[in-house]
Design a protein around this motif. Structure first.
Motif, PDB file in Angstrom:
ATOM      1  N   GLU A  67      24.132  -3.237 -11.849  1.00 17.99           N
ATOM      2  CA  GLU A  67      25.366  -2.447 -11.771  1.00 17.99           C
ATOM      3  C   GLU A  67      26.498  -3.237 -11.119  1.00 17.99           C
ATOM      4  OE1 GLU A  67      23.383   2.011 -11.481  1.00 17.99           O
ATOM      5  OE2 GLU A  67      23.527   0.769  -9.666  1.00 17.99           O
ATOM      6  N   ARG A  68      26.160  -3.997 -10.066  1.00 19.19           N
ATOM      7  CA  ARG A  68      27.194  -4.811  -9.412  1.00 19.19           C
ATOM      8  C   ARG A  68      27.668  -5.935 -10.316  1.00 19.19           C
ATOM      9  NH1 ARG A  68      23.509  -4.573  -5.426  1.00 19.19           N
ATOM     10  NH2 ARG A  68      23.199  -6.828  -5.410  1.00 19.19           N
ATOM     11  N   ARG A  69      26.752  -6.586 -11.019  1.00 19.85           N
ATOM     12  CA  ARG A  69      27.154  -7.660 -11.951  1.00 19.85           C
ATOM     13  C   ARG A  69      28.081  -7.104 -13.026  1.00 19.85           C
ATOM     14  NH1 ARG A  69      21.723  -9.418 -11.436  1.00 19.85           N
ATOM     15  NH2 ARG A  69      21.186  -8.347 -13.367  1.00 19.85           N
ATOM     16  N   ALA A  70      27.773  -5.935 -13.552  1.00 18.03           N
ATOM     17  CA  ALA A  70      28.624  -5.319 -14.576  1.00 18.03           C
ATOM     18  C   ALA A  70      30.014  -5.029 -14.019  1.00 18.03           C
ATOM     19  CB  ALA A  70      27.979  -4.035 -15.103  1.00 18.03           C
ATOM     20  N   LEU A  71      30.078  -4.514 -12.818  1.00 19.43           N
ATOM     21  CA  LEU A  71      31.364  -4.211 -12.186  1.00 19.43           C
ATOM     22  C   LEU A  71      32.181  -5.494 -11.980  1.00 19.43           C
ATOM     23  CD1 LEU A  71      32.977  -1.838 -11.058  1.00 19.43           C
ATOM     24  CD2 LEU A  71      31.817  -2.184  -8.878  1.00 19.43           C
ATOM     25  N   ARG A  73      31.927  -8.237 -13.741  1.00 17.62           N
ATOM     26  CA  ARG A  73      32.355  -8.703 -15.076  1.00 17.62           C
ATOM     27  C   ARG A  73      33.523  -7.887 -15.608  1.00 17.62           C
ATOM     28  NH1 ARG A  73      26.855  -9.095 -16.163  1.00 17.62           N
ATOM     29  NH2 ARG A  73      26.913  -7.102 -17.214  1.00 17.62           N
ATOM     30  N   GLN A  74      33.518  -6.589 -15.354  1.00 19.01           N
ATOM     31  CA  GLN A  74      34.589  -5.710 -15.835  1.00 19.01           C
ATOM     32  C   GLN A  74      35.903  -5.951 -15.107  1.00 19.01           C
ATOM     33  OE1 GLN A  74      33.020  -1.785 -15.252  1.00 19.01           O
ATOM     34  NE2 GLN A  74      31.504  -1.985 -16.881  1.00 19.01           N
ATOM     35  N   HIS A  75      35.825  -6.484 -13.906  1.00 14.74           N
ATOM     36  CA  HIS A  75      37.029  -6.686 -13.077  1.00 14.74           C
ATOM     37  C   HIS A  75      37.062  -8.105 -12.506  1.00 14.74           C
ATOM     38  CE1 HIS A  75      37.793  -2.388 -13.329  1.00 14.74           C
ATOM     39  NE2 HIS A  75      36.514  -2.207 -13.076  1.00 14.74           N
ATOM     40  N   PRO A  76      37.126  -9.116 -13.364  1.00 10.20           N
ATOM     41  CA  PRO A  76      37.080 -10.501 -12.879  1.00 10.20           C
ATOM     42  C   PRO A  76      38.310 -10.901 -12.066  1.00 10.20           C
ATOM     43  CG  PRO A  76      37.606 -10.462 -15.208  1.00 10.20           C
ATOM     44  CD  PRO A  76      37.268  -9.048 -14.819  1.00 10.20           C
ATOM     45  N   TRP A  81      37.552  -6.841  -2.925  1.00 14.24           N
ATOM     46  CA  TRP A  81      37.123  -5.473  -3.207  1.00 14.24           C
ATOM     47  C   TRP A  81      37.519  -4.540  -2.080  1.00 14.24           C
ATOM     48  CZ3 TRP A  81      35.671  -3.576  -7.738  1.00 14.24           C
ATOM     49  CH2 TRP A  81      35.399  -4.496  -8.751  1.00 14.24           C
TER      50      TRP A  81
END
Length: 95
Positions: A67-71, A73-76, A81
């Motif tokens: 889930e963190r990796r996806a987040l 990737r979605q917000h490079p 944070w």
């Protein structure tokens, strides 16, 4: 207050304090471990720590590694944070 003292203070308030080994499960056990984070008073701080430092293993702020990796990737474009997720920032933006 130094950065280390800030980190120390939120860690001391975490619901998972003392259960660190339980927060590094594999597979299906990850969702059960993430449940520890629900209602934790420092969940956002924990998630900020993991995202800002790109921590790869374990449950942080209620999110699994995937889930963190996806987040991320979605917000490079996000470099801090804390600026995105900080409760103070959210309150200021709403008010």
């Amino acid at each position: 207050m130094t950065q280390n003292n800030v980190h120390q203070s939120w860690v001391e308030l975490a619901r998972c304090r003392g259960a660190e080994d339980d927060l590094f499960p594999e597979g299906k056990q990850q969702k059960r471990a993430a449940a520890i984070c629900m209602g934790c008073p420092v969940r956002t701080e924990c998630l900020i720590e993991a995202l800002d430092n790109k921590l790869e293993w374990g449950i942080w702020g209620g999110l699994t590694e995937r889930e963190r990796r996806a987040l991320l990737r979605q917000h490079p474009h996000v470099t801090s944070w804390r600026e995105v997720l900080s409760p103070e920032r959210t309150a200021t933006a709403a008010g």
